[in-house]
Write a protein that holds these residues in place. Structure first.
Motif, PDB file in Angstrom:
ATOM      1  N   LYS A   1      22.269  62.350  81.760  1.00 27.74           N
ATOM      2  CA  LYS A   1      22.806  62.690  82.538  1.00 27.74           C
ATOM      3  C   LYS A   1      21.278  64.336  83.466  1.00 27.74           C
ATOM      4  O   LYS A   1      21.591  64.980  83.163  1.00 27.74           O
ATOM      5  N   GLY A   2      20.968  64.061  85.042  1.00 31.93           N
ATOM      6  CA  GLY A   2      20.288  64.754  85.671  1.00 31.93           C
ATOM      7  C   GLY A   2      18.950  64.544  85.085  1.00 31.93           C
ATOM      8  O   GLY A   2      18.117  65.652  85.920  1.00 31.93           O
ATOM      9  N   TRP A   3      18.612  64.170  84.220  1.00 31.19           N
ATOM     10  CA  TRP A   3      17.270  64.339  83.788  1.00 31.19           C
ATOM     11  C   TRP A   3      16.917  63.519  84.962  1.00 31.19           C
ATOM     12  O   TRP A   3      15.167  64.179  85.166  1.00 31.19           O
ATOM     13  N   GLY A   4      17.095  62.756  85.827  1.00 34.78           N
ATOM     14  CA  GLY A   4      15.787  62.395  87.178  1.00 34.78           C
ATOM     15  C   GLY A   4      15.798  62.830  87.491  1.00 34.78           C
ATOM     16  O   GLY A   4      14.349  63.327  88.320  1.00 34.78           O
ATOM     17  N   SER A   5      16.129  63.929  87.524  1.00 33.54           N
ATOM     18  CA  SER A   5      16.220  65.345  88.813  1.00 33.54           C
ATOM     19  C   SER A   5      15.027  66.390  88.063  1.00 33.54           C
ATOM     20  O   SER A   5      14.916  67.877  89.222  1.00 33.54           O
ATOM     21  N   ASP A   6      15.254  66.491  86.670  1.00 34.68           N
ATOM     22  CA  ASP A   6      14.146  67.983  86.223  1.00 34.68           C
ATOM     23  C   ASP A   6      13.567  67.038  85.444  1.00 34.68           C
ATOM     24  O   ASP A   6      13.999  66.674  83.551  1.00 34.68           O
ATOM     25  N   LYS A   7      12.532  67.012  85.778  1.00 35.55           N
ATOM     26  CA  LYS A   7      11.623  66.477  84.804  1.00 35.55           C
ATOM     27  C   LYS A   7      10.711  67.388  84.077  1.00 35.55           C
ATOM     28  O   LYS A   7      10.346  66.495  82.402  1.00 35.55           O
ATOM     29  N   ALA A   8      11.569  68.167  83.989  1.00 31.65           N
ATOM     30  CA  ALA A   8      10.305  69.727  82.625  1.00 31.65           C
ATOM     31  C   ALA A   8      11.683  69.209  81.445  1.00 31.65           C
ATOM     32  O   ALA A   8      10.995  69.344  80.209  1.00 31.65           O
ATOM     33  N   ARG A   9      12.916  68.738  81.943  1.00 30.96           N
ATOM     34  CA  ARG A   9      13.953  68.705  80.634  1.00 30.96           C
ATOM     35  C   ARG A   9      13.607  68.182  80.025  1.00 30.96           C
ATOM     36  O   ARG A   9      12.835  67.836  79.158  1.00 30.96           O
ATOM     37  N   LEU A  10      12.487  66.965  80.970  1.00 32.07           N
ATOM     38  CA  LEU A  10      12.467  65.475  80.705  1.00 32.07           C
ATOM     39  C   LEU A  10      11.159  65.542  79.769  1.00 32.07           C
ATOM     40  O   LEU A  10      11.137  65.024  78.314  1.00 32.07           O
ATOM     41  N   ILE A  11      10.273  66.356  80.149  1.00 37.79           N
ATOM     42  CA  ILE A  11       9.403  66.972  79.200  1.00 37.79           C
ATOM     43  C   ILE A  11       9.100  67.839  78.052  1.00 37.79           C
ATOM     44  O   ILE A  11       8.610  66.598  76.622  1.00 37.79           O
ATOM     45  N   ALA A  12      10.401  68.182  78.258  1.00 36.74           N
ATOM     46  CA  ALA A  12      10.707  69.441  77.100  1.00 36.74           C
ATOM     47  C   ALA A  12      11.499  67.900  75.563  1.00 36.74           C
ATOM     48  O   ALA A  12      11.193  68.593  74.490  1.00 36.74           O
ATOM     49  N   ALA A  13      12.004  67.452  76.214  1.00 38.97           N
ATOM     50  CA  ALA A  13      12.758  66.251  74.945  1.00 38.97           C
ATOM     51  C   ALA A  13      11.797  65.174  74.439  1.00 38.97           C
ATOM     52  O   ALA A  13      12.112  65.240  73.782  1.00 38.97           O
ATOM     53  N   LEU A  14      11.151  64.248  75.586  1.00 43.70           N
ATOM     54  CA  LEU A  14      10.234  63.849  74.703  1.00 43.70           C
ATOM     55  C   LEU A  14       8.736  64.324  74.826  1.00 43.70           C
ATOM     56  O   LEU A  14       7.782  63.254  73.508  1.00 43.70           O
ATOM     57  N   GLY A  15       8.429  65.180  75.429  1.00 43.85           N
ATOM     58  CA  GLY A  15       6.819  65.297  75.453  1.00 43.85           C
ATOM     59  C   GLY A  15       6.803  66.228  73.715  1.00 43.85           C
ATOM     60  O   GLY A  15       5.737  66.679  72.974  1.00 43.85           O
ATOM     61  N   SER A  16       8.079  66.852  73.122  1.00 44.11           N
ATOM     62  CA  SER A  16       7.533  67.871  72.365  1.00 44.11           C
ATOM     63  C   SER A  16       7.593  66.922  70.184  1.00 44.11           C
ATOM     64  O   SER A  16       8.545  67.461  69.819  1.00 44.11           O
TER      65      SER A  16
ATOM     66  N   VAL B   1      14.554  58.801  67.595  1.00 41.61           N
ATOM     67  CA  VAL B   1      15.159  59.162  69.045  1.00 41.61           C
ATOM     68  C   VAL B   1      16.175  57.709  69.451  1.00 41.61           C
ATOM     69  O   VAL B   1      17.077  58.003  70.826  1.00 41.61           O
ATOM     70  N   ALA B   2      14.885  56.530  69.096  1.00 35.30           N
ATOM     71  CA  ALA B   2      15.557  55.124  70.366  1.00 35.30           C
ATOM     72  C   ALA B   2      16.567  54.858  69.925  1.00 35.30           C
ATOM     73  O   ALA B   2      17.308  54.654  70.271  1.00 35.30           O
ATOM     74  N   LEU B   3      17.201  54.939  68.355  1.00 41.96           N
ATOM     75  CA  LEU B   3      17.875  54.212  67.455  1.00 41.96           C
ATOM     76  C   LEU B   3      19.018  55.120  68.182  1.00 41.96           C
ATOM     77  O   LEU B   3      20.811  54.306  68.059  1.00 41.96           O
ATOM     78  N   ARG B   4      19.337  56.851  67.887  1.00 41.09           N
ATOM     79  CA  ARG B   4      19.951  57.627  68.106  1.00 41.09           C
ATOM     80  C   ARG B   4      20.530  57.416  69.342  1.00 41.09           C
ATOM     81  O   ARG B   4      21.598  57.202  69.334  1.00 41.09           O
ATOM     82  N   TYR B   5      19.913  57.514  70.342  1.00 45.15           N
ATOM     83  CA  TYR B   5      20.348  57.181  71.540  1.00 45.15           C
ATOM     84  C   TYR B   5      21.164  55.927  71.866  1.00 45.15           C
ATOM     85  O   TYR B   5      22.314  56.055  72.140  1.00 45.15           O
ATOM     86  N   LYS B   6      20.797  55.275  71.722  1.00 43.85           N
ATOM     87  CA  LYS B   6      21.169  54.487  72.062  1.00 43.85           C
ATOM     88  C   LYS B   6      22.956  53.929  71.140  1.00 43.85           C
ATOM     89  O   LYS B   6      23.906  53.161  71.264  1.00 43.85           O
TER      90      LYS B   6
ATOM     91  N   LEU C   1      24.609  56.340  70.232  1.00 44.66           N
ATOM     92  CA  LEU C   1      25.162  57.168  70.952  1.00 44.66           C
ATOM     93  C   LEU C   1      25.757  56.982  72.685  1.00 44.66           C
ATOM     94  O   LEU C   1      27.084  57.539  72.943  1.00 44.66           O
ATOM     95  N   HIS C   2      24.944  56.172  73.594  1.00 41.22           N
ATOM     96  CA  HIS C   2      25.070  56.040  74.796  1.00 41.22           C
ATOM     97  C   HIS C   2      25.706  54.663  74.455  1.00 41.22           C
ATOM     98  O   HIS C   2      25.237  53.918  76.251  1.00 41.22           O
ATOM     99  N   GLN C   3      25.219  53.626  73.981  1.00 41.17           N
ATOM    100  CA  GLN C   3      25.562  52.660  73.982  1.00 41.17           C
ATOM    101  C   GLN C   3      24.413  51.982  75.383  1.00 41.17           C
ATOM    102  O   GLN C   3      25.029  51.161  76.132  1.00 41.17           O
ATOM    103  N   THR C   4      23.596  52.421  75.410  1.00 43.09           N
ATOM    104  CA  THR C   4      22.310  51.657  75.925  1.00 43.09           C
ATOM    105  C   THR C   4      20.821  51.906  76.356  1.00 43.09           C
ATOM    106  O   THR C   4      20.459  52.939  75.279  1.00 43.09           O
ATOM    107  N   ASP C   5      20.151  51.112  75.826  1.00 42.94           N
ATOM    108  CA  ASP C   5      18.360  51.334  76.049  1.00 42.94           C
ATOM    109  C   ASP C   5      17.832  52.741  76.776  1.00 42.94           C
ATOM    110  O   ASP C   5      17.925  52.502  77.711  1.00 42.94           O
ATOM    111  N   LEU C   6      17.233  53.932  75.493  1.00 47.64           N
ATOM    112  CA  LEU C   6      16.289  54.446  75.937  1.00 47.64           C
ATOM    113  C   LEU C   6      15.610  54.222  77.514  1.00 47.64           C
ATOM    114  O   LEU C   6      15.086  55.016  77.866  1.00 47.64           O
ATOM    115  N   LYS C   7      14.404  53.190  76.911  1.00 47.46           N
ATOM    116  CA  LYS C   7      13.486  52.738  77.782  1.00 47.46           C
ATOM    117  C   LYS C   7      14.462  52.152  78.681  1.00 47.46           C
ATOM    118  O   LYS C   7      13.571  52.577  80.097  1.00 47.46           O
ATOM    119  N   SER C   8      15.849  51.807  78.657  1.00 48.58           N
ATOM    120  CA  SER C   8      16.616  51.340  80.608  1.00 48.58           C
ATOM    121  C   SER C   8      16.556  52.900  81.465  1.00 48.58           C
ATOM    122  O   SER C   8      16.692  52.488  82.635  1.00 48.58           O
TER     123      SER C   8
END
Length: 298
Positions: free
Chosen positions: A1-16, A25-30, A32-39
């Motif tokens: 939530k909110g990542w779409g408007s905060d690219k810096a947080r997104l880069i920090a999360a997956l760029g690291s 991460v892909a398995l854990r995200y699904k 926790l949130h019942q949706t694919d991170l890719k989506s």
């Protein structure tokens, strides 16, 4: 939530992350949130940055499958991306790639590629798809056999009166274990005065030539092969962002070695090439991936 408007947080999360991290991460995200991170990535981000984030939201082999699918979009295929993924793989990695591709898209990878490719490039890719590299056997892979195969490559190529029998040549290049292919290369150079790479330059052209040379170099000097592919992505007018993205993400865990080879070959780091060729969040993401495994102050 909110990542779409905060690219810096997104880069920090997956760029690291590293490839191993991203599988978790892909398995854990699904979970926790019942949706694919890719989506989520597809919805939140776009452009070259969005494409890179999509690949980072998948496990490494799933990302490669997505790269192949993207390379086959539209009119014509992105042959540089295709051969950089398909050539030089181990038998195990190729079998896994074909299995996961079918699981993701319910399509046979060989059939998909057959419809996209033709000519010499298809002959080479077809040999790679067989996943039939021989294990090295010192009783079978002898110097005598290496000389015979070197002669066979000559007869089917430079020594052929009309045309080239690429299928026979590719069979030796793709199916031979690396140690034995080096023996064939030495035997060829001793007798005919130049290496197998030079022979491919003489016999082939276009992307088939590039792919054959890449296949050989991935056996002999893989870090140089990857560094040269990164350079190729940045050659000419404009940058081939898809090829560059695929290289940085696929080979991230090798980048310390690749960066050294890149500096030796071209006199500049991969980091500096990214800075000169890319911009915005896309540049920051690729640099974050580089810094995770190859810090510039190291």
């Amino acid at each position: 939530k909110g990542w779409g408007s905060d690219k810096a947080r997104l880069i920090a999360a997956l760029g690291s992350t590293t490839p191993e991290d991203r599988l978790k991460v892909a398995l854990r995200y699904k979970d926790l949130h019942q949706t694919d991170l890719k989506s989520v990535m597809k919805k939140e981000v776009s452009g070259d940055f969005g494409t890179a984030m999509k690949y980072l939201s998948l496990s490494p082999v799933e990302a490669e499958c997505a790269m192949i699918k993207d390379a086959c979009k539209g009119i014509g295929s992105h042959q540089l991306v295709l051969y950089s993924i398909l050539c030089g793989r181990s038998n195990k990695d190729m079998q896994l790639l074909k299995k996961v591709y079918y699981k993701m898209y319910t399509k046979d990878l060989t059939s998909v590629l057959r419809s996209e490719l033709g000519g010499d490039l298809w002959k080479l890719i077809s040999a790679c798809l067989q996943a039939a590299e021989e294990p090295f056997d010192p009783d079978f892979h002898t110097m005598e056999k290496a000389r015979e195969d070197a002669d066979e490559i000559w007869k089917k190529g430079q020594g052929r009166f009309f045309g080239t029998d690429e299928t026979k040549i590719f069979k030796v290049i793709v199916l031979s274990p690396p140690k034995y292919l080096k023996m064939v290369n030495d035997a060829y150079a001793d007798k005919y005065g130049y290496t197998l790479i030079k022979a491919m330059e003489k016999e082939l052209g276009g992307n088939a030539e590039k792919a054959a040379i890449f296949t050989i170099k991935m056996r002999f000097k893989p870090y140089e092969a990857i560094a040269e592919t990164i350079k190729l992505a940045c050659a000419g007018m404009g940058t081939d962002e898809l090829l560059l993205t695929c290289c940085i993400i696929r080979y991230q865990d090798l980048m310390a070695h690749v960066n050294f080879a890149h500096e030796e070959l071209f006199g500049k780091s991969v980091h500096d090439r990214i800075r000169s060729e890319c911009g915005g969040n896309y540049k920051q993401l690729l640099l974050a991936l580089m810094h995770k495994v190859c810090p510039e102050d190291a």
